[in-house]
Scaffold this motif. Structure first.
Motif, PDB file in Angstrom:
ATOM      1  N   MET A   1     -22.545 -34.677  60.159  1.00 30.44           N
ATOM      2  CA  MET A   1     -23.350 -34.565  61.374  1.00 30.44           C
ATOM      3  C   MET A   1     -22.457 -34.303  62.577  1.00 30.44           C
ATOM      4  O   MET A   1     -22.852 -33.565  63.468  1.00 30.44           O
ATOM      5  N   ALA A   2     -21.264 -34.918  62.598  1.00 28.15           N
ATOM      6  CA  ALA A   2     -20.364 -34.719  63.736  1.00 28.15           C
ATOM      7  C   ALA A   2     -19.937 -33.255  63.806  1.00 28.15           C
ATOM      8  O   ALA A   2     -19.914 -32.665  64.897  1.00 28.15           O
ATOM      9  N   ARG A   3     -19.616 -32.658  62.644  1.00 33.23           N
ATOM     10  CA  ARG A   3     -19.229 -31.237  62.638  1.00 33.23           C
ATOM     11  C   ARG A   3     -20.419 -30.366  63.041  1.00 33.23           C
ATOM     12  O   ARG A   3     -20.259 -29.393  63.778  1.00 33.23           O
ATOM     13  N   PHE A   4     -21.583 -30.719  62.571  1.00 37.08           N
ATOM     14  CA  PHE A   4     -22.790 -29.979  62.901  1.00 37.08           C
ATOM     15  C   PHE A   4     -23.054 -30.043  64.406  1.00 37.08           C
ATOM     16  O   PHE A   4     -23.393 -29.039  65.027  1.00 37.08           O
ATOM     17  N   ALA A   5     -22.882 -31.226  64.980  1.00 37.61           N
ATOM     18  CA  ALA A   5     -23.112 -31.415  66.420  1.00 37.61           C
ATOM     19  C   ALA A   5     -22.171 -30.564  67.255  1.00 37.61           C
ATOM     20  O   ALA A   5     -22.514 -30.152  68.360  1.00 37.61           O
ATOM     21  N   LYS A   6     -20.985 -30.281  66.709  1.00 38.35           N
ATOM     22  CA  LYS A   6     -20.003 -29.470  67.434  1.00 38.35           C
ATOM     23  C   LYS A   6     -20.205 -27.974  67.215  1.00 38.35           C
ATOM     24  O   LYS A   6     -19.405 -27.171  67.666  1.00 38.35           O
ATOM     25  N   GLY A   7     -21.259 -27.623  66.498  1.00 36.81           N
ATOM     26  CA  GLY A   7     -21.580 -26.213  66.314  1.00 36.81           C
ATOM     27  C   GLY A   7     -20.953 -25.577  65.093  1.00 36.81           C
ATOM     28  O   GLY A   7     -20.930 -24.354  64.973  1.00 36.81           O
ATOM     29  N   ASP A   8     -20.464 -26.361  64.152  1.00 36.35           N
ATOM     30  CA  ASP A   8     -19.848 -25.847  62.937  1.00 36.35           C
ATOM     31  C   ASP A   8     -20.933 -25.239  62.043  1.00 36.35           C
ATOM     32  O   ASP A   8     -21.782 -25.940  61.499  1.00 36.35           O
ATOM     33  N   ALA A   9     -20.885 -23.907  61.885  1.00 41.49           N
ATOM     34  CA  ALA A   9     -21.904 -23.201  61.103  1.00 41.49           C
ATOM     35  C   ALA A   9     -21.876 -23.630  59.639  1.00 41.49           C
ATOM     36  O   ALA A   9     -22.927 -23.726  58.998  1.00 41.49           O
ATOM     37  N   ALA A  10     -20.697 -23.870  59.101  1.00 49.11           N
ATOM     38  CA  ALA A  10     -20.604 -24.311  57.703  1.00 49.11           C
ATOM     39  C   ALA A  10     -21.270 -25.670  57.515  1.00 49.11           C
ATOM     40  O   ALA A  10     -21.936 -25.920  56.506  1.00 49.11           O
ATOM     41  N   ALA A  11     -21.106 -26.562  58.483  1.00 49.64           N
ATOM     42  CA  ALA A  11     -21.752 -27.875  58.415  1.00 49.64           C
ATOM     43  C   ALA A  11     -23.271 -27.721  58.472  1.00 49.64           C
ATOM     44  O   ALA A  11     -23.995 -28.438  57.775  1.00 49.64           O
ATOM     45  N   ALA A  12     -23.748 -26.797  59.284  1.00 50.07           N
ATOM     46  CA  ALA A  12     -25.190 -26.546  59.370  1.00 50.07           C
ATOM     47  C   ALA A  12     -25.725 -26.063  58.027  1.00 50.07           C
ATOM     48  O   ALA A  12     -26.774 -26.533  57.563  1.00 50.07           O
ATOM     49  N   ARG A  13     -25.004 -25.141  57.391  1.00 49.48           N
ATOM     50  CA  ARG A  13     -25.427 -24.644  56.081  1.00 49.48           C
ATOM     51  C   ARG A  13     -25.409 -25.771  55.046  1.00 49.48           C
ATOM     52  O   ARG A  13     -26.316 -25.888  54.220  1.00 49.48           O
ATOM     53  N   ASP A  14     -24.366 -26.608  55.092  1.00 52.30           N
ATOM     54  CA  ASP A  14     -24.265 -27.727  54.148  1.00 52.30           C
ATOM     55  C   ASP A  14     -25.433 -28.702  54.321  1.00 52.30           C
ATOM     56  O   ASP A  14     -26.028 -29.145  53.339  1.00 52.30           O
ATOM     57  N   LEU A  15     -25.748 -29.041  55.571  1.00 50.07           N
ATOM     58  CA  LEU A  15     -26.868 -29.961  55.822  1.00 50.07           C
ATOM     59  C   LEU A  15     -28.185 -29.369  55.331  1.00 50.07           C
ATOM     60  O   LEU A  15     -28.990 -30.056  54.704  1.00 50.07           O
ATOM     61  N   ALA A  16     -28.386 -28.096  55.629  1.00 50.95           N
ATOM     62  CA  ALA A  16     -29.628 -27.441  55.201  1.00 50.95           C
ATOM     63  C   ALA A  16     -29.703 -27.380  53.676  1.00 50.95           C
ATOM     64  O   ALA A  16     -30.748 -27.687  53.091  1.00 50.95           O
ATOM     65  N   ALA A  17     -28.603 -27.017  53.030  1.00 54.53           N
ATOM     66  CA  ALA A  17     -28.598 -26.926  51.565  1.00 54.53           C
ATOM     67  C   ALA A  17     -28.841 -28.292  50.921  1.00 54.53           C
ATOM     68  O   ALA A  17     -29.517 -28.393  49.895  1.00 54.53           O
ATOM     69  N   ARG A  18     -28.327 -29.328  51.523  1.00 54.17           N
ATOM     70  CA  ARG A  18     -28.445 -30.672  50.959  1.00 54.17           C
ATOM     71  C   ARG A  18     -29.831 -31.266  51.186  1.00 54.17           C
ATOM     72  O   ARG A  18     -30.385 -31.928  50.316  1.00 54.17           O
ATOM     73  N   HIS A  19     -30.405 -31.062  52.362  1.00 51.85           N
ATOM     74  CA  HIS A  19     -31.629 -31.785  52.726  1.00 51.85           C
ATOM     75  C   HIS A  19     -32.905 -30.945  52.717  1.00 51.85           C
ATOM     76  O   HIS A  19     -33.980 -31.480  52.451  1.00 51.85           O
ATOM     77  N   LEU A  20     -32.814 -29.673  53.021  1.00 48.01           N
ATOM     78  CA  LEU A  20     -34.019 -28.853  53.176  1.00 48.01           C
ATOM     79  C   LEU A  20     -34.878 -28.770  51.909  1.00 48.01           C
ATOM     80  O   LEU A  20     -36.104 -28.898  52.008  1.00 48.01           O
ATOM     81  N   PRO A  21     -34.305 -28.581  50.713  1.00 51.03           N
ATOM     82  CA  PRO A  21     -35.183 -28.489  49.529  1.00 51.03           C
ATOM     83  C   PRO A  21     -36.037 -29.742  49.305  1.00 51.03           C
ATOM     84  O   PRO A  21     -37.222 -29.637  48.994  1.00 51.03           O
ATOM     85  N   ARG A  22     -35.461 -30.919  49.488  1.00 52.12           N
ATOM     86  CA  ARG A  22     -36.229 -32.153  49.267  1.00 52.12           C
ATOM     87  C   ARG A  22     -37.255 -32.359  50.373  1.00 52.12           C
ATOM     88  O   ARG A  22     -38.367 -32.832  50.122  1.00 52.12           O
ATOM     89  N   ILE A  23     -36.896 -32.019  51.605  1.00 58.79           N
ATOM     90  CA  ILE A  23     -37.839 -32.127  52.719  1.00 58.79           C
ATOM     91  C   ILE A  23     -39.022 -31.201  52.467  1.00 58.79           C
ATOM     92  O   ILE A  23     -40.185 -31.596  52.609  1.00 58.79           O
ATOM     93  N   LEU A  24     -38.733 -29.968  52.084  1.00 59.06           N
ATOM     94  CA  LEU A  24     -39.788 -28.985  51.831  1.00 59.06           C
ATOM     95  C   LEU A  24     -40.669 -29.416  50.659  1.00 59.06           C
ATOM     96  O   LEU A  24     -41.897 -29.339  50.740  1.00 59.06           O
ATOM     97  N   SER A  25     -40.056 -29.899  49.592  1.00 56.06           N
ATOM     98  CA  SER A  25     -40.815 -30.359  48.431  1.00 56.06           C
ATOM     99  C   SER A  25     -41.724 -31.528  48.803  1.00 56.06           C
ATOM    100  O   SER A  25     -42.900 -31.561  48.427  1.00 56.06           O
ATOM    101  N   HIS A  26     -41.179 -32.486  49.535  1.00 60.05           N
ATOM    102  CA  HIS A  26     -41.954 -33.652  49.985  1.00 60.05           C
ATOM    103  C   HIS A  26     -43.163 -33.183  50.799  1.00 60.05           C
ATOM    104  O   HIS A  26     -44.306 -33.566  50.517  1.00 60.05           O
TER     105      HIS A  26
END
Length: 182
Positions: A1-26
């Motif tokens: 989250m700290a890397r994401f908050a600093k604008g790290d695009a790779a961190a954003a992709r990692d967060l989305a890849a990790r959490h988005l499928p389960r959020i969408l499924s739910h």
């Protein structure tokens, strides 16, 4: 989250890849509508983006927080829509488990079973549906679900037990058609 908050695009992709499928499924399982589920998932990801600079990893797991936001947004949408009838599902968007070794009849039976499960889930009251989806489809613990739904563990156990009984009763009528007859 700290890397994401600093604008790290790779961190954003990692967060989305990790959490988005389960959020969408739910969201899809609770709302029964792919477009609505995508809107909810997008809103959850936007909220993650907004809270990232102030995120305190010691307070809660991001996945628990994201599921809680998803649950609340789904409840809000269901209440706004004031759904009286069971939602219809676009069967082409229901997640399927691909089994390349399965025959076409076996694949058709699996699709019928998933459709029946989704239809049965749609008949449950929203809190039971949330608890059953989170516990038995998303695989979360009762403690995590209690945090997400802001209820006690005993309430989670009660909701999931009642939900399972209702699903079992609903699906029992279709046991033979779904290939479960003995």
């Amino acid at each position: 989250m700290a890397r994401f908050a600093k604008g790290d695009a790779a961190a954003a992709r990692d967060l989305a890849a990790r959490h988005l499928p389960r959020i969408l499924s739910h969201a899809r399982r609770v709302l029964g509508d792919q477009a609505e589920a995508e809107d909810v998932a997008q809103e959850v990801m936007m909220r993650i983006w907004r809270i990232a600079p102030d995120w305190d990893a010691g307070r809660a797991k991001l996945s628990t927080w994201a599921h809680q936001v998803t649950a609340n947004l789904c409840i809000d949408r269901l209440r706004k829509q004031n759904r009286r009838a069971a939602p219809t599902l676009d069967t082409d968007t229901v997640e399927q488990i691909e089994d390349h070794a399965a025959s076409v009849p076996a694949q058709m039976m699996q699709r019928a079973r998933l459709d029946a499960l989704d239809a049965a889930l749609a008949t449950l009251p929203e809190r039971q549906r949330q608890a059953v989806v989170l516990r038995h489809i998303e695989g979360l613990s009762n403690g995590e679900i209690a945090q997400i739904l802001n209820i006690t563990i005993e309430a989670v156990e009660s909701l999931t037990a009642r939900g399972k009984r209702a699903l079992s009763a609903h699906l029992a009528k279709e046991k033979e058609a779904l290939g479960y007859a003995q």
